[in-house]
Design an enzyme around this catalytic site. Structure first.
Site, PDB file in Angstrom:
ATOM      1  N   CYS A   1      27.867  37.628  37.507  1.00 19.56           N
ATOM      2  CA  CYS A   1      28.827  36.561  37.780  1.00 19.56           C
ATOM      3  C   CYS A   1      28.678  35.393  36.797  1.00 19.56           C
ATOM      4  CB  CYS A   1      28.665  36.096  39.220  1.00 19.56           C
ATOM      5  SG  CYS A   1      30.086  35.191  39.867  1.00 19.56           S
ATOM      6  N   ASP A   2      29.569  34.417  36.936  1.00 18.09           N
ATOM      7  CA  ASP A   2      29.803  33.387  35.920  1.00 18.09           C
ATOM      8  C   ASP A   2      28.558  32.725  35.352  1.00 18.09           C
ATOM      9  OD1 ASP A   2      32.278  33.970  36.978  1.00 18.09           O
ATOM     10  OD2 ASP A   2      32.917  31.894  37.170  1.00 18.09           O
TER      11      ASP A   2
ATOM     12  N   CYS B   1      34.885  39.221  38.651  1.00 15.74           N
ATOM     13  CA  CYS B   1      36.337  39.081  38.717  1.00 15.74           C
ATOM     14  C   CYS B   1      37.004  39.812  37.560  1.00 15.74           C
ATOM     15  CB  CYS B   1      36.737  37.612  38.685  1.00 15.74           C
ATOM     16  SG  CYS B   1      36.098  36.642  40.050  1.00 15.74           S
TER      17      CYS B   1
ATOM     18  N   SER C   1      38.604  26.567  37.758  1.00  8.60           N
ATOM     19  CA  SER C   1      38.490  28.015  37.619  1.00  8.60           C
ATOM     20  C   SER C   1      38.700  28.394  36.169  1.00  8.60           C
ATOM     21  CB  SER C   1      39.541  28.707  38.490  1.00  8.60           C
ATOM     22  OG  SER C   1      39.677  30.056  38.118  1.00  8.60           O
TER      23      SER C   1
END
Length: 572
Positions: free
Chosen positions: A122-123, A194, A470
């Site tokens: 993830c990010d 994502c 985002s």
């Protein structure tokens, strides 16, 4: 062969007690003489981003053993934006990036291991892992552990960002709870990050452009055969890197950062890549001004791909067309092809194996989708250091906005204001107190932006915030990450309802049109406040715990928001 720092002299106390521990784990004396590789695993069952990493870590450990090394799995915090933004006003998201880097340092330096394989998901994992690699400077290979499969709802593509946007529409009464529930049940069809050109996929590809990941390894479908091939190859390569003594700071040069920024601009990547790359540059002590590179290169780099939500193409189509390596091949002469990489070869040598652009999903440099920048840095009296705007891939975009300010101190108040009709077409919604220091930890400002879209006000209301957005936001005129932030005495703290704000993306300015004398008067009034430019909520300003440590030590965004307390008066 390089002498291993992990091998202690027989008979010493460190040798004896470590041997006792490791023999009890079933290791032999022969094992203990091998290169010791940390397999950095941010596994968690809290989010699909991390739910598959244990199996990947096992494959990496086996490959390390095959290459003659000894793998040790170490764990870090595992932040997911969609899960961990619930507490601390969202402050546990960005701050966890730095916690990851310190988790790694404590484990790897404390045990004096020899190299690392970092499983990025993830990010915040990729930048946090790169920050640690740059700081401790041990041979390291980054591995992007893949994007999640998506689903469909009512015959249309549906992914996690559609759900996020749909929640904003539901908040404004334009999407039923039944439909939002159906979207949430179908958006995610497997593990991974994502599935779009968000922060996670952007940073995975930045690893490749920096020379820290194997060429052709990003993006990739999570748990696919290709991903596991890349994992095993990276693990084997980590052992070789230890013997060759090839270290991150040999690769994280100014040319490497310029290559990464060029790739990000060519992909209309996440705006969060700016602060993350700056943080990595700071930890590498490279002297690189990443913000300056984005400004310098913005008008020079052609746009070569439009992956959802920037355009119509899916991440799967982009992956099949060759991914980051093919885009880098198309960029050709705009890259420093002589930059060294984790393979031991140069960027140019690596790209000889990349497939050429297909001309549809990935364009050739002389036939781009456009030549306008989609990541734009602005300055001005409202953003003396910087603000960041994500623009549409489409050439037909709004380039200016002037209107009266409507000021809110937190996202929830802004959402209430939208529902109550306080925000009208023509207004500039100002959302402050969400910067790295003000939250603390940097709060998320995307919910009001998506709610504006749900209210049909995109393009009719501009947004200015010191919070983060985002990585996929590109709706209307939204100036994010304004710096200096309000809590650091930035002009954003001085804005009052009704003040005129002018944003001009052509001249790249964001200005507060209030006389200097009036601003001086407001500044003096704020000087008596113990926490100017913050909401003052207990949850956002914890007096103890991790967020309080973060708030006391975080540096400005232009320094990557890294943790580094300095003596008063040190303004480097």
């Amino acid at each position: 062969m390089t002498e291993l720092r992990s091998n202690y002299r027989p008979g010493t106390s460190p040798w004896a007690v470590r041997r006792a521990q490791w023999r009890a784990l079933g290791l032999t004396d022969e094992d203990m003489a091998k290169p010791k590789i940390a397999i950095v695993n941010s596994s968690s069952s809290l989010a699909t981003c991390y739910s598959h990493l244990d199996g990947i870590a096992q494959a990496a450990r086996e490959a390390v053993a095959e290459a003659g090394g000894l793998g040790f799995e170490i764990r870090t915090v595992a932040p997911s934006d969609f899960i961990h933004s619930a507490g601390g006003r969202g402050g546990y998201i960005l701050s966890a990036r730095d916690l990851i880097s310190h988790d790694i340092e404590a484990a790897v330096e404390g045990a004096q291991l020899d190299g690392m394989v970092c499983l990025a998901s993830c990010d915040k994992t990729a930048p946090g892992q790169l920050m640690a690699a740059a700081r401790i400077n041990l041979p390291t290979v980054m591995v992007g552990c893949g994007y999640q499969a998506c689903g469909t709802f009512q015959g249309k593509h549906c992914d996690i960002e559609d759900v996020f946007l749909g929640a904003g529409h539901h908040a404004q009464g334009r999407l039923s709870l039944e439909d939002l529930t159906g979207m949430s049940e179908n958006a995610v069809a497997g593990p991974g990050v994502c599935a779009g050109m968000g922060t996670a996929n952007s940073m995975h590809m930045a690893c490749e452009a920096l020379g820290m990941a194997l060429p052709g390894s990003t993006p990739v479908l999570a748990d696919s055969p290709k991903m596991f091939e890349d994992v095993r190859a990276a693990a084997r390569r980590a052992v070789s890197l230890v013997h060759e003594d090839l270290r991150p700071r040999d690769l994280l040069t100014p040319h490497a950062f310029e290559n990464a920024v060029t790739l990000m601009l060519s992909l209309s990547a996440s705006i969060n890549s700016v602060k993350h790359l700056q943080a990595i540059a700071e930890e590498a002590e490279s002297g690189v001004d990443v913000y300056g590179l984005y400004e310098q290169l913005a008008d020079e780099v052609p746009l070569l791909a439009a992956v959802r939500p920037n355009g119509p193409d899916s991440i799967e189509e982009f992956d099949a067309a060759g991914g980051a390596a093919t885009v880098m091949r198309s960029l050709g002469g705009q890259l420093h092809t002589d930059a060294r990489t984790v393979t031991g070869r140069t960027v140019g040598e690596n790209l000889e194996a990349a497939v050429p652009a297909d001309g549809r999903v990935i364009r050739a440099a002389d036939r781009p989708l456009g030549r306008h920048p989609t990541i734009v840095l602005v300055r001005g009296s409202l953003a003396p250091a910087t603000g960041i705007v994500k623009l549409s891939v489409d050439e037909q975009r709004q380039t200016s906005f002037t209107g009266p300010a409507k000021v809110y101190e937190d996202p929830y108040s802004a959402l209430d204001g939208l529902r109550g009709g306080e925000v009208q077409a023509g207004d500039v919604l100002v959302l402050r107190g969400l910067g790295p220091k003000g939250t603390p930890g940097m709060g998320m400002a995307s919910r009001p932006v998506f709610a504006l879209d749900g209210a049909g006000l995109t393009g009719q209301v501009a947004v200015v915030t010191d919070g983060q957005l985002s990585g996929l936001v590109n709706k209307g005129v939204v100036v994010g990450e304004v710096s200096p932030e309000a809590a650091d005495g930035g002009p954003l703290a001085l804005v009052q309802d009704g003040d005129t704000i002018a944003i001009d993306l052509t001249s790249r300015r964001a200005d507060l049109l209030v006389p200097d004398g009036e601003l001086d008067r407001r500044r003096q009034e704020l000087a008596g406040s113990p926490e100017p430019g913050t909401s003052g909520t207990p949850d956002g300003h914890a007096s103890r715990g991790w967020l309080s440590v973060y708030r006391r030590t975080v540096r400005p965004l232009q320094e990557g928001a890294v943790l580094s307390p300095r003596a008063q008066g040190d303004r480097r």
